[in-house]
Scaffold this motif. Structure first.
Motif, PDB file in Angstrom:
ATOM      1  N   SER A 111      -5.950  -1.603  -4.387  1.00 58.55           N
ATOM      2  CA  SER A 111      -6.244  -2.763  -3.538  1.00 58.55           C
ATOM      3  C   SER A 111      -7.536  -3.434  -3.986  1.00 58.55           C
ATOM      4  O   SER A 111      -7.627  -4.676  -4.031  1.00 58.55           O
ATOM      5  CB  SER A 111      -6.353  -2.328  -2.074  1.00 58.55           C
ATOM      6  OG  SER A 111      -5.136  -1.782  -1.621  1.00 58.55           O
ATOM      7  N   ARG A 136       1.915  -4.595  -4.632  1.00 56.98           N
ATOM      8  CA  ARG A 136       2.628  -3.686  -3.722  1.00 56.98           C
ATOM      9  C   ARG A 136       3.037  -4.447  -2.461  1.00 56.98           C
ATOM     10  O   ARG A 136       2.355  -4.453  -1.452  1.00 56.98           O
ATOM     11  CB  ARG A 136       1.754  -2.477  -3.397  1.00 56.98           C
ATOM     12  CG  ARG A 136       1.048  -1.838  -4.588  1.00 56.98           C
ATOM     13  CD  ARG A 136       1.939  -1.558  -5.768  1.00 56.98           C
ATOM     14  NE  ARG A 136       3.073  -0.703  -5.464  1.00 56.98           N
ATOM     15  CZ  ARG A 136       3.925  -0.242  -6.373  1.00 56.98           C
ATOM     16  NH1 ARG A 136       3.796  -0.586  -7.641  1.00 56.98           N
ATOM     17  NH2 ARG A 136       4.914   0.537  -6.007  1.00 56.98           N
ATOM     18  N   HIS A 137       4.197  -5.090  -2.522  1.00 60.39           N
ATOM     19  CA  HIS A 137       4.559  -6.123  -1.557  1.00 60.39           C
ATOM     20  C   HIS A 137       5.346  -5.648  -0.330  1.00 60.39           C
ATOM     21  O   HIS A 137       5.697  -6.469   0.519  1.00 60.39           O
ATOM     22  CB  HIS A 137       5.346  -7.245  -2.251  1.00 60.39           C
ATOM     23  CG  HIS A 137       6.598  -6.782  -2.948  1.00 60.39           C
ATOM     24  ND1 HIS A 137       7.407  -7.649  -3.641  1.00 60.39           N
ATOM     25  CD2 HIS A 137       7.174  -5.556  -3.069  1.00 60.39           C
ATOM     26  CE1 HIS A 137       8.431  -6.991  -4.152  1.00 60.39           C
ATOM     27  NE2 HIS A 137       8.298  -5.711  -3.818  1.00 60.39           N
ATOM     28  N   HIS A 138       5.651  -4.353  -0.233  1.00 63.90           N
ATOM     29  CA  HIS A 138       6.429  -3.870   0.910  1.00 63.90           C
ATOM     30  C   HIS A 138       5.577  -3.261   2.026  1.00 63.90           C
ATOM     31  O   HIS A 138       6.078  -3.096   3.146  1.00 63.90           O
ATOM     32  CB  HIS A 138       7.441  -2.809   0.461  1.00 63.90           C
ATOM     33  CG  HIS A 138       8.503  -3.305  -0.464  1.00 63.90           C
ATOM     34  ND1 HIS A 138       9.266  -4.424  -0.194  1.00 63.90           N
ATOM     35  CD2 HIS A 138       8.915  -2.852  -1.673  1.00 63.90           C
ATOM     36  CE1 HIS A 138      10.117  -4.621  -1.197  1.00 63.90           C
ATOM     37  NE2 HIS A 138       9.922  -3.682  -2.102  1.00 63.90           N
ATOM     38  N   GLN A 140       3.539  -2.605   5.144  1.00 65.00           N
ATOM     39  CA  GLN A 140       3.421  -3.379   6.373  1.00 65.00           C
ATOM     40  C   GLN A 140       2.049  -3.189   7.002  1.00 65.00           C
ATOM     41  O   GLN A 140       1.218  -2.433   6.509  1.00 65.00           O
ATOM     42  CB  GLN A 140       4.535  -2.954   7.328  1.00 65.00           C
ATOM     43  CG  GLN A 140       5.922  -3.180   6.746  1.00 65.00           C
ATOM     44  CD  GLN A 140       7.017  -2.487   7.534  1.00 65.00           C
ATOM     45  OE1 GLN A 140       6.849  -2.144   8.705  1.00 65.00           O
ATOM     46  NE2 GLN A 140       8.160  -2.254   6.892  1.00 65.00           N
ATOM     47  N   CYS A 148       5.070   1.469  -1.448  1.00 64.86           N
ATOM     48  CA  CYS A 148       3.848   0.663  -1.294  1.00 64.86           C
ATOM     49  C   CYS A 148       3.036   1.183  -0.111  1.00 64.86           C
ATOM     50  O   CYS A 148       3.553   1.267   1.006  1.00 64.86           O
ATOM     51  CB  CYS A 148       4.198  -0.811  -1.067  1.00 64.86           C
ATOM     52  SG  CYS A 148       5.216  -1.528  -2.386  1.00 64.86           S
ATOM     53  N   ASN A 151      -0.903  -3.306   1.210  1.00 70.21           N
ATOM     54  CA  ASN A 151      -0.339  -4.549   0.687  1.00 70.21           C
ATOM     55  C   ASN A 151      -1.421  -5.429   0.074  1.00 70.21           C
ATOM     56  O   ASN A 151      -1.983  -6.311   0.717  1.00 70.21           O
ATOM     57  CB  ASN A 151       0.406  -5.304   1.793  1.00 70.21           C
ATOM     58  CG  ASN A 151       1.420  -6.266   1.219  1.00 70.21           C
ATOM     59  OD1 ASN A 151       1.096  -7.037   0.321  1.00 70.21           O
ATOM     60  ND2 ASN A 151       2.645  -6.214   1.715  1.00 70.21           N
ATOM     61  N   CYS A 153      -0.973  -7.663  -2.110  1.00 68.27           N
ATOM     62  CA  CYS A 153      -0.504  -9.055  -2.239  1.00 68.27           C
ATOM     63  C   CYS A 153      -1.027  -9.887  -1.069  1.00 68.27           C
ATOM     64  O   CYS A 153      -1.571 -10.989  -1.258  1.00 68.27           O
ATOM     65  CB  CYS A 153       1.017  -9.104  -2.272  1.00 68.27           C
ATOM     66  SG  CYS A 153       1.780  -8.170  -3.600  1.00 68.27           S
ATOM     67  N   VAL A 179       5.269  -9.569   2.784  1.00 63.95           N
ATOM     68  CA  VAL A 179       4.498 -10.793   2.498  1.00 63.95           C
ATOM     69  C   VAL A 179       5.115 -11.978   3.230  1.00 63.95           C
ATOM     70  O   VAL A 179       4.414 -12.784   3.845  1.00 63.95           O
ATOM     71  CB  VAL A 179       4.442 -11.064   0.983  1.00 63.95           C
ATOM     72  CG1 VAL A 179       3.524 -12.253   0.696  1.00 63.95           C
ATOM     73  CG2 VAL A 179       3.952  -9.830   0.228  1.00 63.95           C
TER      74      VAL A 179
END
Length: 377
Positions: A111, A136-138, A140, A148, A151, A153, A179
């Protein structure tokens, strides 16, 4: 007309980052393979690339992660032991996102690497910034998901909003669900999320209907499909949105030869991954390039090495031979940089499929409505 100035590129890497990221259970050693190939091609040599700045990631703090994530979840991620905790099931730290040694350092460095790259753009030190360990777009707000844990992203988009409007383009095989949920589109939105991805019964993650963010492709998607979507729709939307910064998630799991075995995308040619990224960079807007999926470490390294060379303004020859280095045997049998397409049929061009037409019409309508709003404002 004078020469176009060379893009200033920041590349985020360190030995500690590569080591921590290589421990990720879903992608063991991939980070080391990627950065080793980039280095083997001489792309990290600042004496050869005067426009390049290689920087180590500044580890993300608890406060940095809480810009998006819930504090209790961050506490669980940053716990320094690898043993199971009572709250792990609540926070998704099991199944596809188990605890592993040095998870806390992994989260902080990955990150932090993405934020380091985003800050280089935000603060005017770079025109293009690269953080291949991110994407790492999943993950929450309070739950790890889809390999992930945090996040980055979303964190990068939030950092780049200081520049104005942010366009997020996701090229991963899997839908950028978290995202898209974090930044739902509205006429007044200053963030636009566009995710090209596969969708089908039982395919992860579930894709909501009616979202302008989702651009679902059928199996076998090839350069021909990507070229049409870009030329007839996607680029129109991007230009109508008029972003001040761009984030491109360059997941490599849709490339031919990936173990996911769904798409048949390749690096070269019109509509190839290299072509799409090159066209984005040609806008000369501050751009962040992130990694993502990719479960053939060799092909992922090929892709991100090639994209790095494009960002530096000197695209490598896809027919070039892989330089001798520690991971050389992984690149058998071709030992070349190219990821060539296979023989899979592109289902998006079936006579009974209207998938491409629907995507293109939807993008054209979105572009038209954006342009109309701007004219009336």
């Amino acid at each position: 007309m004078g020469d176009v100035p060379q893009r200033r590129v920041t590349y985020v890497v360190s030995n500690e980052l590569a080591h921590a990221s290589s421990l990720l259970p879903s992608n063991p050693k991939r980070s080391a393979v990627v950065h080793s190939l980039v280095k083997a091609y001489g792309l990290l040599d600042s004496t050869k690339n005067s426009n390049l700045r290689v920087v180590a990631p500044v580890a993300a703090t608890h406060k940095d992660l809480c810009v998006y994530h819930d504090g209790d979840f961050v506490d669980a991620l940053l716990a320094t032991d690898a043993s199971k905790h009572e709250t792990d099931a609540l926070f998704g730290l099991e199944d596809d996102c188990p605890r592993f040694p040095n998870l806390a350092r992994y989260v902080s460095l990955v990150s932090g690497g993405t934020l380091t790259a985003a800050h280089a753009l935000r603060d005017g030190f770079a025109d293009v910034a690269i953080a291949w360990d991110g994407g790492r777009h999943h993950a929450q707000k309070a739950r790890a998901a889809g390999f992930c844990y945090a996040n980055d992203c979303i964190l990068s988009i939030m950092a780049l909003r200081k520049l104005g409007r942010v366009l997020y383009i996701d090229l991963d095989l899997h839908f950028a669900d978290a995202v898209a949920a974090a930044f739902p589109f509205s006429p007044s939105s200053n963030v636009l999320v566009l995710s090209l991805h596969h969708a089908g019964p039982g395919f992860y993650p579930a894709v909501p209907s009616g979202s302008s963010s989702t651009l679902p492709l059928l199996a076998g998607a090839s350069t021909t499909t990507f070229a049409r979507i870009w030329n007839e729709g996607l680029e129109l939307v991007c230009k109508a949105f008029k972003p001040d910064a761009v984030v491109v998630q360059c997941g490599a799991d849709g490339l031919a030869g990936d173990p996911c075995n769904v798409w048949n995308w390749s690096l070269g040619g019109s509509g190839g991954m290299g072509d799409i990224v090159s066209r984005v960079l040609d806008w000369r807007i501050p751009t962040l390039l992130l990694g993502g999926g990719g479960y053939s470490s060799a092909n992922t390294a090929r892709a991100w090495t090639y994209l790095t060379s494009i960002a530096l303004g000197s695209p490598l020859d896809l027919e070039s031979h892989i330089p001798d280095h520690v991971f050389f045997p992984l690149f058998a049998p071709s030992f070349t940089l190219d990821v060539a397409p296979g023989n899979a049929r592109d289902e998006n061009w079936r006579n009974d499929s209207h998938q491409l037409e629907e995507i293109v019409r939807g993008l054209q309508a979105l572009a038209g409505s954006m342009a109309s709003r701007q004219e009336s404002s």
